[in-house]
Design a protein around this motif. Sequence first.
Motif, PDB file in Angstrom:
ATOM      1  N   MET A   1       0.869  -1.242  -0.137  1.00 55.42           N
ATOM      2  CA  MET A   1       0.056   0.053  -0.021  1.00 55.42           C
ATOM      3  C   MET A   1       1.094   1.213   0.017  1.00 55.42           C
ATOM      4  N   PRO A   2       0.302   2.295  -0.787  1.00 56.95           N
ATOM      5  CA  PRO A   2       1.412   3.318  -0.736  1.00 56.95           C
ATOM      6  C   PRO A   2       1.500   4.320   0.415  1.00 56.95           C
ATOM      7  N   THR A   3       2.175   5.043   0.553  1.00 57.48           N
ATOM      8  CA  THR A   3       2.396   5.631   1.862  1.00 57.48           C
ATOM      9  C   THR A   3       1.810   7.139   1.837  1.00 57.48           C
ATOM     10  N   ALA A   4       1.138   7.388   2.802  1.00 59.22           N
ATOM     11  CA  ALA A   4       0.372   8.665   2.915  1.00 59.22           C
ATOM     12  C   ALA A   4       1.275   9.709   2.812  1.00 59.22           C
ATOM     13  N   MET A  80      -4.379  16.810  -1.402  1.00 61.02           N
ATOM     14  CA  MET A  80      -5.002  15.500  -1.893  1.00 61.02           C
ATOM     15  C   MET A  80      -5.112  15.387  -3.307  1.00 61.02           C
ATOM     16  N   VAL A  81      -4.975  16.617  -4.191  1.00 62.74           N
ATOM     17  CA  VAL A  81      -4.771  16.376  -5.631  1.00 62.74           C
ATOM     18  C   VAL A  81      -3.378  15.754  -5.986  1.00 62.74           C
ATOM     19  N   ARG A  82      -2.407  15.903  -5.166  1.00 65.15           N
ATOM     20  CA  ARG A  82      -1.170  15.106  -5.424  1.00 65.15           C
ATOM     21  C   ARG A  82      -1.380  13.554  -5.065  1.00 65.15           C
ATOM     22  N   ALA A  83      -1.700  13.555  -3.959  1.00 63.76           N
ATOM     23  CA  ALA A  83      -2.000  12.238  -3.517  1.00 63.76           C
ATOM     24  C   ALA A  83      -2.655  11.369  -4.374  1.00 63.76           C
ATOM     25  N   LEU A  84      -3.983  11.841  -5.285  1.00 66.33           N
ATOM     26  CA  LEU A  84      -4.436  11.179  -6.170  1.00 66.33           C
ATOM     27  C   LEU A  84      -3.714  10.898  -7.470  1.00 66.33           C
ATOM     28  N   ALA A  85      -2.900  11.866  -7.651  1.00 68.26           N
ATOM     29  CA  ALA A  85      -1.997  11.699  -8.854  1.00 68.26           C
ATOM     30  C   ALA A  85      -0.851  10.577  -8.575  1.00 68.26           C
ATOM     31  N   GLU A  86      -0.601  10.577  -7.293  1.00 70.92           N
ATOM     32  CA  GLU A  86       0.658   9.748  -6.962  1.00 70.92           C
ATOM     33  C   GLU A  86       0.195   8.143  -6.360  1.00 70.92           C
ATOM     34  N   GLY A  87      -1.200   8.003  -6.475  1.00 74.24           N
ATOM     35  CA  GLY A  87      -1.730   6.948  -6.204  1.00 74.24           C
ATOM     36  C   GLY A  87      -1.868   6.533  -4.745  1.00 74.24           C
ATOM     37  N   CYS A  88      -1.548   7.482  -3.883  1.00 77.15           N
ATOM     38  CA  CYS A  88      -1.803   7.387  -2.314  1.00 77.15           C
ATOM     39  C   CYS A  88      -2.874   8.046  -1.692  1.00 77.15           C
ATOM     40  N   ALA A  90      -5.877   7.002  -0.863  1.00 73.90           N
ATOM     41  CA  ALA A  90      -6.468   6.411   0.278  1.00 73.90           C
ATOM     42  C   ALA A  90      -5.652   6.410   1.458  1.00 73.90           C
ATOM     43  N   ALA A  91      -4.622   6.263   1.656  1.00 71.56           N
ATOM     44  CA  ALA A  91      -3.573   6.244   2.368  1.00 71.56           C
ATOM     45  C   ALA A  91      -3.509   7.693   3.123  1.00 71.56           C
ATOM     46  N   THR A  92      -3.646   8.654   2.409  1.00 74.54           N
ATOM     47  CA  THR A  92      -3.264  10.065   2.941  1.00 74.54           C
ATOM     48  C   THR A  92      -4.744  10.562   3.266  1.00 74.54           C
TER      49      THR A  92
END
Length: 110
Positions: A1-4, A80-88, A90-92
Amino acid sequence: MPTALPIPADLLDLRRARDGAWAELNQFVAEVEALRREQYPDPEQTDVRASWEPEQRERLVEQRAVRDAAVLAVRRHPTMVRALAEGCWAATDTALFHATEPTVEAAEVR
């Protein structure tokens, strides 16, 4: 699972505002529903009970708009936009949820 991703303070503030908007909306709905049940208690009055007064509906629309704006503010935050782009995302999002949970001590004070 990707890191937040790290959660910045302004995102915490937005999340708390979002949670507050949800709480205010839920409280208002509960209050109106309780009032309508009191005003129209008979089982045959479910239709009229479910029909809110114009002022109540207007306030409901306003509170939903506040809630929706708060939800979008969190979703559109750069983290949150960056988290979506980086695939993390849900973790974030989970980390954000846990970062804004009331602590046990704060919950006991209430």
